[in-house]
Design an enzyme around this catalytic site. Structure first.
Site, short mmCIF file in Angstrom:
data_model
loop_
_atom_site.label_atom_id
_atom_site.label_comp_id
_atom_site.label_asym_id
_atom_site.label_seq_id
_atom_site.Cartn_x
_atom_site.Cartn_y
_atom_site.Cartn_z
N PRO A 1 -4.77 -6.14 -14.69
CA PRO A 1 -4.59 -4.85 -15.37
C PRO A 1 -3.56 -4.93 -16.49
CG PRO A 1 -4.17 -4.68 -12.97
CD PRO A 1 -4.14 -6.13 -13.35
N GLU B 1 4.88 3.25 -9.84
CA GLU B 1 6.35 3.11 -9.73
C GLU B 1 6.82 1.79 -10.37
OE1 GLU B 1 7.52 3.65 -5.63
OE2 GLU B 1 6.90 5.74 -5.65
N SER C 1 -2.33 -9.80 -13.76
CA SER C 1 -1.84 -8.90 -14.81
C SER C 1 -2.25 -9.45 -16.18
CB SER C 1 -0.31 -8.82 -14.76
OG SER C 1 0.22 -8.12 -15.87
N ARG D 1 8.25 0.08 3.25
CA ARG D 1 8.62 1.47 3.52
C ARG D 1 7.71 2.06 4.61
NH1 ARG D 1 9.10 3.15 -2.74
NH2 ARG D 1 7.47 1.55 -2.86
N LYS E 1 3.01 -14.12 -12.92
CA LYS E 1 1.60 -13.67 -12.96
C LYS E 1 0.68 -14.76 -13.52
CE LYS E 1 1.86 -9.69 -10.94
NZ LYS E 1 1.09 -9.37 -9.72
N ALA F 1 0.82 -1.23 0.00
CA ALA F 1 0.00 0.00 0.00
C ALA F 1 0.85 1.27 0.00
CB ALA F 1 -0.94 -0.01 1.22
N THR F 2 2.17 1.13 -0.18
CA THR F 2 3.03 2.31 -0.11
C THR F 2 3.10 3.06 -1.44
OG1 THR F 2 4.97 0.97 -0.67
CG2 THR F 2 4.52 1.34 1.68
N TYR G 1 8.51 -12.57 -15.18
CA TYR G 1 7.39 -11.79 -14.63
C TYR G 1 6.07 -12.43 -15.09
CZ TYR G 1 4.11 -8.04 -13.64
OH TYR G 1 3.03 -7.34 -13.18
P1 NDP Z 1 4.43 -0.08 -7.43
O1 NDP Z 1 5.88 -0.34 -7.60
O2 NDP Z 1 3.96 1.32 -7.51
O3 NDP Z 1 3.92 -0.71 -6.04
C1 NDP Z 1 4.33 -1.99 -5.64
C2 NDP Z 1 3.95 -2.22 -4.19
O4 NDP Z 1 4.36 -3.56 -3.82
C3 NDP Z 1 4.66 -1.27 -3.24
O5 NDP Z 1 3.75 -0.84 -2.25
C4 NDP Z 1 5.75 -2.11 -2.60
O6 NDP Z 1 5.97 -1.72 -1.25
C5 NDP Z 1 5.10 -3.51 -2.61
N1 NDP Z 1 6.13 -4.55 -2.58
C6 NDP Z 1 6.98 -4.90 -3.58
N2 NDP Z 1 7.83 -5.84 -3.15
C7 NDP Z 1 7.50 -6.12 -1.86
C8 NDP Z 1 8.02 -6.99 -0.88
N3 NDP Z 1 9.05 -7.81 -1.14
N4 NDP Z 1 7.44 -7.00 0.35
C9 NDP Z 1 6.41 -6.19 0.62
N5 NDP Z 1 5.86 -5.33 -0.27
C10 NDP Z 1 6.41 -5.29 -1.49
O7 NDP Z 1 3.71 -0.97 -8.54
P2 NDP Z 1 2.16 -1.21 -8.88
O8 NDP Z 1 1.29 -0.46 -7.95
O9 NDP Z 1 2.00 -0.99 -10.33
O10 NDP Z 1 2.06 -2.78 -8.62
C11 NDP Z 1 1.11 -3.37 -7.74
C12 NDP Z 1 0.74 -4.73 -8.29
O11 NDP Z 1 0.08 -4.56 -9.53
C13 NDP Z 1 1.91 -5.66 -8.56
O12 NDP Z 1 1.55 -6.97 -8.15
C14 NDP Z 1 2.09 -5.60 -10.06
O13 NDP Z 1 2.67 -6.76 -10.59
C15 NDP Z 1 0.64 -5.44 -10.49
N6 NDP Z 1 0.40 -4.91 -11.82
C16 NDP Z 1 0.92 -3.69 -12.19
C17 NDP Z 1 0.67 -3.20 -13.46
C18 NDP Z 1 1.26 -1.91 -13.95
O14 NDP Z 1 1.27 -1.71 -15.19
N7 NDP Z 1 1.70 -1.01 -13.10
C19 NDP Z 1 -0.20 -3.93 -14.40
C20 NDP Z 1 -0.65 -5.20 -13.92
C21 NDP Z 1 -0.39 -5.64 -12.66
P3 NDP Z 1 7.42 -1.48 -0.58
O15 NDP Z 1 8.39 -1.17 -1.68
O16 NDP Z 1 7.21 -0.36 0.38
O17 NDP Z 1 7.71 -2.77 0.10
C1 8X3 Z 2 2.18 -5.05 -15.72
C2 8X3 Z 2 1.75 -4.90 -17.13
O1 8X3 Z 2 2.56 -5.20 -19.55
O2 8X3 Z 2 4.10 -4.19 -17.97
O3 8X3 Z 2 1.78 -6.25 -15.17
O4 8X3 Z 2 3.61 -6.55 -17.86
S1 8X3 Z 2 3.08 -5.23 -18.16
#
Ligand code: NDP
Ligand code: 8X3
Length: 251
Positions: free
Chosen positions: A181, A187, A138, A33, A155, A8-9, A151
């Protein structure tokens, strides 16, 4: 009602936490974080009449994960909705030049971390014969693309686990939803490209990507259906994206 949002960060998880807070849910928010979790707790408790509990741990560490959930105060023991969101991509190398640390980080976080958190939360749901698990998969869990290899495998694993959990948890009336998504600007690409801002920006160049809020809306839709309705799977794309490799970009 209480929801737990992992990761949720930032990005999607942060938007989901804000959405559920607006809807009056108490929240357990997790991530590594601590400073970000603390400021989100302060922001949401001051704007909504809700309580927030923060858990700082790395989902890759099974002991830390189980200890974190064992430490929950009584008022947070009953988790109604678990949103397994924490995850990442590391690198975009072809398989033949893949980096072992990147592979382990993705598999340990996206698959094993999701399993540890689920194992920690499930006993209470099973005892109550109620609950809802929402896994953030994803488009990469439905198809593959150049350099997406590990990756994408992780997924696909989430997608398979969502379908398997739905079968195993059916007798316990626990709903399971998979959210898939496409390109969401968070990030995510900064993390994938080790904070190379130029490379990350290019991923979303020339079209309107999804936002974390777009995904949070879909998660809330799934979470707010009546008891007899379960949204099994949702594929959400930017209007300019047809699949992982086909994106309509303006020059
Ligand atoms: P962000 O990098 O913005 O957020 C990722 C979150 O995951 C952060 O809050 C981070 O928290 C947490 N995280 C990562 N590794 C760990 C760990 N080892 N332990 C605990 N927490 C962890 O990316 P998104 O918001 O885009 O990603 C969220 C989810 O959505 C992921 O599962 C990603 O695969 C999925 N997704 C994203 C897409 C995109 O295009 N952005 C599309 C499809 C799916 P912290 O670093 O503080 O630990
Ligand atoms: C994140 C979407 O296309 O970067 O899951 O893999 S993509």
């Amino acid at each position: 009602m209480t929801a737990c949002v992992t990761g949720a960060t930032s990005g999607i998880g942060l938007a989901i936490a804000r959405k559920f807070a607006q809807q009056g849910y108490d929240l357990i928010i997790t991530g590594r974080r601590k400073d970000r979790l603390d400021s989100l707790k302060q922001e949401l408790e001051s704007t909504h009449r809700i309580s927030i509990h923060t858990l700082v741990f790395d989902v890759r560490n099974s002991n830390d994960t189980f200890d974190a959930f064992s430490s929950l105060p009584d008022s947070f023991q009953q988790i109604d909705i678990l949103i397994n969101n924490a995850g990442l991509a590391a690198g975009l190398n072809p398989i033949q030049s893949g980096n072992l640390e990147d592979w382990e980080q993705m598999i340990d976080t996206n698959i094993k971390g999701l399993l540890y958190v689920t194992k920690a939360v499930l006993p209470n749901m099973v005892n109550r014969n109620a609950g809802h698990i929402i896994n953030i998969g994803s488009t990469a869990g439905k198809e593959t693309y150049p350099g997406g290899n590990v990756y994408s495998a992780s997924k696909h694993g989430v997608d398979a686990l969502s379908r398997s959990m739905r079968i195993d948890l059916l007798p316990h009336h626990i709903k399971v939803t998979n959210i898939a998504p496409g390109l969401v600007e968070t990030e995510f690409s900064l993390v994938r490209f080790k904070w190379d801002e130029e490379k990350a920006k290019n991923v979303y160049a020339g079209f309107d990507p999804l936002t974390g809020e777009d995904i949070a809306d879909c998660v809330w839709f799934a979470a707010s259906r009546p008891a007899h309705v379960n949204i099994g799977d949702m594929l959400i794309l930017p209007s300019a994206q047809a699949n992982s490799t086909t994106v309509n970009r303006k020059p």
